[in-house]
Design an enzyme around this catalytic site. Structure first.
Site, PDB file in Angstrom:
ATOM      1  N   ASP A   1       2.823  -4.985   8.641  1.00 32.52           N
ATOM      2  CA  ASP A   1       1.456  -4.288   8.335  1.00 32.52           C
ATOM      3  C   ASP A   1       0.040  -5.066   8.616  1.00 32.52           C
ATOM      4  O   ASP A   1       0.088  -5.918   7.432  1.00 32.52           O
ATOM      5  CB  ASP A   1       1.625  -3.352   7.047  1.00 32.52           C
ATOM      6  CG  ASP A   1       0.260  -2.438   6.994  1.00 32.52           C
ATOM      7  OD1 ASP A   1      -0.765  -2.823   7.433  1.00 32.52           O
ATOM      8  OD2 ASP A   1       0.445  -1.369   6.478  1.00 32.52           O
TER       9      ASP A   1
ATOM     10  N   PHE B   1       0.899  -1.029  -0.032  1.00 25.60           N
ATOM     11  CA  PHE B   1       0.092   0.114   0.087  1.00 25.60           C
ATOM     12  C   PHE B   1       0.856   1.195  -0.005  1.00 25.60           C
ATOM     13  O   PHE B   1       1.764   1.194   0.758  1.00 25.60           O
ATOM     14  CB  PHE B   1      -0.913  -0.140   1.277  1.00 25.60           C
ATOM     15  CG  PHE B   1      -1.897   1.111   1.253  1.00 25.60           C
ATOM     16  CD1 PHE B   1      -2.972   0.912   0.505  1.00 25.60           C
ATOM     17  CD2 PHE B   1      -1.816   2.109   2.079  1.00 25.60           C
ATOM     18  CE1 PHE B   1      -3.874   2.310   0.294  1.00 25.60           C
ATOM     19  CE2 PHE B   1      -2.694   3.207   2.111  1.00 25.60           C
ATOM     20  CZ  PHE B   1      -3.720   3.271   1.154  1.00 25.60           C
TER      21      PHE B   1
ATOM     22  N   TYR C   1     -10.167   0.361  11.540  1.00 33.44           N
ATOM     23  CA  TYR C   1     -11.357   0.574  10.928  1.00 33.44           C
ATOM     24  C   TYR C   1     -11.788  -0.408   9.823  1.00 33.44           C
ATOM     25  O   TYR C   1     -12.933  -0.024   9.092  1.00 33.44           O
ATOM     26  CB  TYR C   1     -11.348   2.008  10.306  1.00 33.44           C
ATOM     27  CG  TYR C   1     -10.170   2.435   9.570  1.00 33.44           C
ATOM     28  CD1 TYR C   1     -10.095   2.076   8.092  1.00 33.44           C
ATOM     29  CD2 TYR C   1      -9.199   3.253  10.094  1.00 33.44           C
ATOM     30  CE1 TYR C   1      -8.925   2.462   7.405  1.00 33.44           C
ATOM     31  CE2 TYR C   1      -8.002   3.657   9.270  1.00 33.44           C
ATOM     32  CZ  TYR C   1      -7.972   3.358   8.169  1.00 33.44           C
ATOM     33  OH  TYR C   1      -6.760   3.664   7.256  1.00 33.44           O
ATOM     34  N   LYS C   2     -11.166  -1.297   9.478  1.00 38.15           N
ATOM     35  CA  LYS C   2     -11.615  -2.494   8.607  1.00 38.15           C
ATOM     36  C   LYS C   2     -12.229  -3.482   9.229  1.00 38.15           C
ATOM     37  O   LYS C   2     -13.405  -3.276   9.518  1.00 38.15           O
ATOM     38  CB  LYS C   2     -10.268  -2.871   7.715  1.00 38.15           C
ATOM     39  CG  LYS C   2      -9.636  -1.792   7.192  1.00 38.15           C
ATOM     40  CD  LYS C   2      -8.395  -2.175   6.328  1.00 38.15           C
ATOM     41  CE  LYS C   2      -7.434  -1.001   5.630  1.00 38.15           C
ATOM     42  NZ  LYS C   2      -8.316  -0.372   4.743  1.00 38.15           N
TER      43      LYS C   2
ATOM     44  N   ARG D   1     -12.809  -4.875  -6.103  1.00 35.72           N
ATOM     45  CA  ARG D   1     -12.309  -5.465  -4.814  1.00 35.72           C
ATOM     46  C   ARG D   1     -13.684  -5.909  -3.857  1.00 35.72           C
ATOM     47  O   ARG D   1     -14.422  -4.774  -3.635  1.00 35.72           O
ATOM     48  CB  ARG D   1     -11.472  -4.316  -4.331  1.00 35.72           C
ATOM     49  CG  ARG D   1     -10.522  -4.999  -3.200  1.00 35.72           C
ATOM     50  CD  ARG D   1      -9.681  -4.103  -2.783  1.00 35.72           C
ATOM     51  NE  ARG D   1     -10.180  -2.935  -2.078  1.00 35.72           N
ATOM     52  CZ  ARG D   1      -9.803  -2.371  -0.884  1.00 35.72           C
ATOM     53  NH1 ARG D   1      -8.389  -2.409  -0.566  1.00 35.72           N
ATOM     54  NH2 ARG D   1     -10.328  -1.306  -0.156  1.00 35.72           N
TER      55      ARG D   1
END
Lengths: 394, 394
Positions: free
Chosen positions: A195, A126, A220-221, A369
């Site tokens: 990560d 990312f 937050y995922k 996705r």
């Protein structure tokens, strides 16, 4: 009823996590974007209201002690710990993932010691991790070298200080070999930094078991902490004394209220704290984590694989061959909790999918996705998503 | 009625900010700790509920665009701007003050250019600024030199890269000469970085007018943003192109959703952003800033000085001479919006004051600290605080 729809009914009927869906605020949309922003746990609004009206509004400054504000970063870290395979006392919550990547990478280079001046970073990472890695390299006098995760073992050497890797690739959903790569990095005398943004809450991580020294992740995922909720930093107990943060704030101090001009780091993971913790967002996250009561990550992983397997089956059944290409590995050992499908006009296709009540997201240039969050996505959702996808592509 | 009590009545009767008090959630306590945690603006709870229930709970991921989440850091920055004398487009909100101090100091050293390798820091600073300054110096190859603010002009030289100063001292309440010191730093070819935590929202700052290049501040004191609400970073328009952040996250990128592996900084103050913004806390702050509608900082400053003057008068009238010593300067030009009184057993005295409904705070080793927030503190509060202090000390 189609064959996949019948299968979905049967799978939902034996889903041991099915009841968890009622603990979230959901509507008739198929929400497959929980890997970007988790849905709202029903317990959160009331808790936030209490934090705002009573803790802040009535108790005001007293809440730093009386409402447990001061100790929230480590208390919530301990709540996340079992989800990533960590014993208590090794995780603190606070700041964004990017800021925690800087703490971890600079800390890792300092931990690796003299003579090690190369930093390896996942070449497919990312982007923010790569940018921050470049900054960490610049500020510690290291050179930065992007390497595909599979090539990391061959790239390690006497000069390697630290390696930053993603547990699950944000785009393809590929699950990288955390145990194997960590062992290789350690064997080379370097420090592995993981990560966990796209794995924590979706599959077992095993930080303690696999000897990871430093890790970061967002909340937050799959942890459903809310938009931009605070990230976390894991510092393995054995290396805590050597963790030398580039962000030594007053909250990292052994005596935060001593107002001493000399810095002396707090013991343990506390030295990963920096400034005043962001209480509203942090306590919303704490409430959100209650949905994990009675749930094991292993059960979540089993359902996640069943969901993604079933999605691939449904796509094969409904979507004409060649119209989409799955870029997520088929092997369970290499798959996270999402399916990425390459497709022409992916941006437009996703817009139309969303209009028809199936919410995933688009990642440039050509990827659809779909994230599968086992706590609130069921098999009928999956069948519907594949069916609507086929209609959209028709 | 005592003479000070009569004076208080008259002062309250002509207070043009008196109506603002109704916009806060307050009780019968005299709250003189708004310089630590501002009181709750009444508009906040409803707004936060909407952010949680509707924006997150119903719109979910769509809120990044539809609810303006994505642009919140710069939008709220522009709302703070007039309070610190800045034109729009120079402030972004996010991260803690400590993290912003790191951005500003490393950015300042890089801006100052080659051959400048000394960083000066206010020797009396709030500790976190000193710790972060030490870290910034270490990571940029600078030496750090603590200097009393008044001695800064004499300490500047060809090697000075940057100077970190506090506008108002957190302990003594002393207001430092921002225009004069900034001019001296600029004349020496160095970059001035101001910490506005204890001045923003309490007195005019005049960032643009006085040529400040970089500044940071928190939002939970006089700006009432809530516990640990996000801090802000000011980057003067003229130096934005040269601002090279040590925290280049995906939100600092010119094309955040391009997912590019090469970093290219966004134009303007946006490059001060880092990771995903913390939406719950940020939008609570945005709501809190509405209490500033129709209020000028000049009016706030006039009332602040009147309040602190009156407090000193009342203390002189009620407290036996020699029992406390004021460490805040008497001259208006050197006074922030607080009064710090040195006193034996200050820790115990503050505990007893709080028990009697007068809330200030204690700063080690011997300071009673009273903050005066003109939007919700009145003159009768001030008289009562001094009277209860005298009773407590008796």
């Amino acid at each position: 009823m189609s064959e996949p729809a019948e299968r979905a009914q049967k799978l939902d009927a034996v889903d041991e996590l099915a009841d968890k869906r009622a603990e979230f605020v959901l509507d008739d949309v198929v929400y497959l974007d929980g890997n970007s922003l988790g849905a709202l746990p029903a317990v959160v609004p009331g808790r936030v209201e209490d934090v705002v009206r009573r803790q802040w509004g009535e108790l005001r400054i007293r809440s730093w002690e009386e409402s447990g504000w001061w100790t929230a970063p480590e208390r919530i870290g301990d709540r996340i710990a079992p989800l990533v395979g960590a014993a208590p006392g090794q995780i603190v919550v606070g700041d964004s993932t990017s800021v925690n990547v800087l703490k971890a990478l600079v800390g890792a280079v300092r931990m690796a010691g003299e003579g090690r001046d190369e930093l390896l970073v996942d070449a497919t990472t990312f982007p923010t991790d790569g940018y921050i890695a470049e900054s960490a390299a610049r500020m510690t006098g290291c050179t930065l070298r992007p390497v595909a995760p599979a090539d990391v073992p061959g790239a390690l050497g006497d000069r390697t200080a630290a390696v930053l890797l993603n547990h699950v690739d944000y785009r393809t959903g590929r699950l990288h070999d955390l145990p194997g790569l960590t062992a290789a990095v350690r064997a080379a005398g370097a420090v592995a930094v993981w990560d966990l943004c796209h794995s924590a809450g979706a599959l077992p991580v095993g930080l303690d078991e696999h000897g990871v020294d430093l890790a970061v992740g967002c909340t937050y995922k799959y942890l459903n902490g809310g938009p931009g909720s605070p990230a976390y930093l894991y510092v393995r107990r054995e290396v805590q004394d050597r963790f030398d943060s580039p962000l030594p704030g007053w909250n990292s101090h052994v005596e935060p209220f001593g107002m001493r001009s000399d810095f002396e780091a707090a013991p343990g993971a506390l030295r990963g704290r920096v400034g005043t913790p962001d209480i509203l967002s942090m306590l919303a996250l704490e409430a959100a984590l209650e949905v994990w009561d009675g749930v094991t990550v292993e059960a979540v992983r089993a359902k996640s694989l069943a969901l993604t397997d079933f999605f691939l089956e449904c796509v094969a059944a409904y979507v004409p061959e060649g119209r989409v290409e799955c870029v997520t590995p088929v092997a369970h050992g290499e798959r996270g909790s999402q399916i990425a499908l390459r497709c022409d006009d992916a941006g437009d296709v996703m817009k139309r999918l969303i209009d028809r009540g199936v919410v995933g997201d688009f990642r440039a240039p050509d990827v659809l996705r779909f994230g599968f969050t086992p706590l609130y996505v069921g098999f009928a959702d999956v069948e519907r998503a594949a069916r609507v996808l086929a209609q959209t592509l028709a």
